[in-house]
Scaffold this motif. Structure first.
Motif, short mmCIF file in Angstrom:
data_model
loop_
_atom_site.label_atom_id
_atom_site.label_comp_id
_atom_site.label_asym_id
_atom_site.label_seq_id
_atom_site.Cartn_x
_atom_site.Cartn_y
_atom_site.Cartn_z
N PRO A 34 1.06 -1.25 0.07
CA PRO A 34 0.02 -0.25 0.17
C PRO A 34 0.83 1.81 -0.18
O PRO A 34 1.57 1.23 0.50
N ASP A 35 0.98 2.18 -0.78
CA ASP A 35 0.86 3.44 -0.93
C ASP A 35 0.30 4.68 -0.71
O ASP A 35 -0.53 4.63 -1.81
N PRO A 36 0.54 5.89 0.13
CA PRO A 36 -1.20 6.20 0.40
C PRO A 36 -1.35 7.35 -0.44
O PRO A 36 -1.93 7.62 -0.92
N PRO A 76 -6.34 6.03 -4.47
CA PRO A 76 -7.56 7.50 -5.00
C PRO A 76 -8.41 7.93 -3.83
O PRO A 76 -8.11 7.93 -2.44
N ALA A 77 -8.95 9.20 -4.37
CA ALA A 77 -9.63 9.87 -3.24
C ALA A 77 -9.98 9.26 -2.17
O ALA A 77 -10.74 8.08 -2.48
N LEU A 81 -13.08 5.99 -2.13
CA LEU A 81 -12.81 4.19 -1.31
C LEU A 81 -14.41 4.23 -0.33
O LEU A 81 -13.99 3.23 0.00
N LYS A 82 -14.74 5.11 0.11
CA LYS A 82 -15.34 5.10 1.04
C LYS A 82 -16.05 3.86 0.70
O LYS A 82 -17.22 4.42 -0.22
N GLY A 83 -17.15 3.22 1.33
CA GLY A 83 -17.98 2.12 1.18
C GLY A 83 -17.99 1.43 0.00
O GLY A 83 -18.62 0.21 0.00
N LYS A 84 -16.80 1.02 -0.08
CA LYS A 84 -16.36 -0.59 -1.00
C LYS A 84 -15.51 -1.13 0.04
O LYS A 84 -15.00 -0.87 0.76
N PHE A 85 -15.35 -2.24 -1.21
CA PHE A 85 -14.77 -3.85 -0.19
C PHE A 85 -13.28 -2.81 -1.19
O PHE A 85 -12.82 -2.80 -2.25
N LEU A 86 -11.86 -3.48 -0.57
CA LEU A 86 -10.68 -2.70 -1.08
C LEU A 86 -10.19 -4.16 -0.69
O LEU A 86 -10.46 -4.93 0.03
N VAL A 87 -10.24 -5.09 -2.59
CA VAL A 87 -9.75 -6.34 -2.37
C VAL A 87 -8.49 -6.48 -2.63
O VAL A 87 -7.83 -5.59 -3.64
N TRP A 88 -7.61 -6.78 -1.54
CA TRP A 88 -5.69 -6.51 -1.49
C TRP A 88 -5.02 -7.78 -2.31
O TRP A 88 -5.47 -8.94 -0.96
N VAL A 89 -4.79 -7.73 -3.51
CA VAL A 89 -4.01 -9.08 -3.74
C VAL A 89 -2.71 -9.78 -3.36
O VAL A 89 -1.96 -8.19 -3.15
N PRO A 131 6.30 -4.68 -7.33
CA PRO A 131 6.93 -3.25 -5.94
C PRO A 131 5.92 -2.80 -5.57
O PRO A 131 6.09 -2.14 -4.85
N GLU A 132 5.21 -2.44 -7.09
CA GLU A 132 4.79 -1.24 -6.24
C GLU A 132 3.50 -1.31 -6.19
O GLU A 132 2.83 -2.20 -7.07
N MET A 133 2.28 -0.63 -5.90
CA MET A 133 1.18 -0.44 -5.18
C MET A 133 0.44 0.21 -7.27
O MET A 133 0.81 0.34 -7.68
N ILE A 134 -0.52 -1.75 -7.60
CA ILE A 134 -1.31 -1.36 -8.90
C ILE A 134 -2.93 -0.72 -8.62
O ILE A 134 -3.29 -2.08 -7.48
N VAL A 135 -3.16 -0.32 -8.37
CA VAL A 135 -4.86 -0.15 -8.01
C VAL A 135 -6.29 -0.12 -9.81
O VAL A 135 -5.79 0.33 -10.67
#
Ligand SMILES: [Zn+2]
Length: 512
Positions: free
Chosen positions: A147-149, A153-154, A158-166, A255-259
């Motif tokens: 994770p990279d702040p 996205p703003a 993100l609010k109300g969403k599920f973050l699905v973190w691979v 190694p980088e965060m991907i969204v």
């Protein structure tokens, strides 16, 4: 021969005028001097003793801690501010047990192409979060890598969403905390970690899901709560949806965060549970009445959390003593209560000394106090909160929130007046940790009370059994507490109450 204002007579007059003031400030200095390294050491060794069993919320060790604090408040002569004339304020909790056989994580393609269902019995490990037995369905955002702040996205997206973190399993301990903080502050529906962990290993952990958990009872507003965090395996997903592998592989390697936005997909987490019964947990509240007939109707709160994270079974030393987190702040409240209770050390405004519990579970105790205060919250003019103030720098203290109100300049002038304490307040050195939202002062700030939050920051013993009393800088903590004592004197005796800087309150209230 009389009437002439000789130098001697002027001196005598000046002495007569200033004597009470000098005597008073001598008394106040004497009170400050009762805050000693020896006292801090003695009390931290009580609160962080193994016999308190890590002070989990709720637990007998936490109740013992609360009783100790209440007895100290009584010995200082504080007025009880808790339930029915006592020092303890108890809030409701519910004991729940997950029903794994009725619980699942489902990933659904919205256009109706199909879905993947992963049952809790074999394929889901629930790490964090409160559930209430109703399914939560929300859109999702796929996130890969560390994770990279700066790359998220703003918060509004993100609010109300599920973050699905691979995620690579090895990266979970390293970056899990950052992910949870991001999720918490952005107000996500939850975090679903899809790890490359071995499926049989996860199945073993999944069995733990049926352990008893505690959540808040009553109709408490959610505040500072940790999001729901579950883990499933990539293997389990790929077994039902082979093409997912093409997506997981590059994400694992990066190694980088991907969204990756996934507008066609949504997730449902159903964590069914059964209510086993009720419980309660304590806050401890003591009040010192102000000396001014008018200003005594205004209050300054000194707060810290007395709870910690209990016992980590399976470790050689399994008791999390929480000496710094937050034995140090709890002792701070006690030392300040003792000092302000000394002769002529009370301020014009009244003071509330507060130790809360449930902080580690999601700021439960302070949320309850803010919604059930012993005095109208509108009359609380400041909260000075302390969490982890015994480690790291010997002569510097991070003071979060100082830029938001007149409390910041007040602290600066007190610091200048007390240079001999050799303690320099600095602004937030870790903005990425979003500490403003992570301790009990937040529940005061969101309700409109100006705050200062004192902390000397994280360290490798954070939330480990090794957070033990021998590592606390007692002498440094005593100097810091004297600085907070003098800040309390300044705020408590000032003609005007503290004020928010223009726009600051709105900024704080909108930030989540
Ligand atoms: Zn803490």
């Amino acid at each position: 021969m009389s009437g002439g204002f000789t130098a001697a007579r002027i001196a005598a007059l000046l002495w007569a005028v200033s004597a009470p003031l000098a005597a008073q400030s001598k008394d106040v200095s004497k009170a400050a001097a009762t805050i000693t390294a020896k006292d801090v050491a003695r009390r931290i060794n009580v609160i962080a003793d193994d016999s308190m069993r890590g002070r989990d919320t709720p637990s007998p060790g936490l109740d013992m801690t609360a009783q100790y604090i209440a007895s100290q408040f009584k010995s200082f002569g504080l007025r009880p501010g808790g339930d029915s004339g006592g020092y303890l304020q108890r809030y409701p909790l519910v004991r729940r047990q997950l029903l794994a056989e009725r619980s699942f994580v489902e990933l659904t393609e919205v256009s109706g192409q199909g879905s993947i269902v992963l049952p809790y019995t074999t394929s889901v490990r629930q790490w964090l979060g409160e559930t209430n037995g109703t399914p939560v369905t929300a859109g999702l955002l796929l996130v890969g890598g560390r994770p990279d702040p700066s790359k998220f996205p703003a918060d509004s997206l993100l609010k109300g969403k599920f973050l699905v973190w691979v995620v690579d399993t090895a990266d979970i301990p390293k970056f899990g905390n950052a992910m949870v903080i991001k999720g918490m502050t952005a107000g996500v529906a939850g975090i679903i970690a899809i790890s490359n962990r071995d499926a049989t290993e996860l199945a073993k952990d999944a069995a733990q899901a049926s352990r008893v958990r505690v959540s808040r009872g009553g109709a408490e507003p959610p505040a500072g709560g940790v999001p729901l965090v579950v883990e499933v395996t990539q293997a389990a997903v790929v077994a039902q949806l082979p093409q997912a592998l093409d997506m997981f592989n590059p994400m694992n390697a990066s190694p980088e965060m991907i969204v990756v936005p996934m507008p066609d997909w949504e997730a449902t987490v159903m964590a069914a549970d059964t209510v086993l019964g009720n419980a309660t947990a304590p806050n401890v509240v003591g009040i010192l009445e102000g000396t001014d007939p008018v200003l005594k109707h205004e209050y300054i709160v000194f707060s810290a959390h007395m709870d910690h994270i209990g016992i980590s079974a399976g470790k050689p030393d399994s008791i999390n003593n929480g000496a710094d987190d937050d034995g140090s702040g709890t002792v701070g409240v006690l030392e300040l209560a003792e000092a302000f209770s000394k002769k002529k050390a009370a301020t014009k405004r009244s003071l509330i000394f507060l130790t809360v519990s449930g902080e580690e579970k999601g700021l439960w105790g302070s949320a309850y106090f803010a919604s059930h205060p012993p005095v109208a919250l509108a009359n609380v003019v400041a909260d000075l909160n302390m969490d982890m103030i015994g480690r790291n720098w010997p002569d510097t203290i991070a003071v979060i929130g100082r830029e938001y109100s007149s409390l910041g300049p007040t602290l600066d002038s007190v610091t200048t007046d007390h240079k001999s304490l050799n303690m320099t307040p600095i602004g937030d050195p870790w903005p990425e940790e979003r500490i403003f939202f992570r301790s009990d002062h937040y529940n005061f700030a969101r309700a409109g009370v100006p705050i200062l939050f004192f902390t000397s920051g994280l360290h490798p013993d954070y939330h480990e059994p090794s957070d033990s009393p021998d590592k606390i800088g007692y002498e440094k903590e005593a100097r810091l507490l004297q600085l907070i004592f003098w800040t309390g004197q300044a705020v408590g005796n000032a003609a005007a109450k503290p004020t928010w800087n223009p726009g600051a309150l709105e900024q704080v209230q909108q930030a989540r």
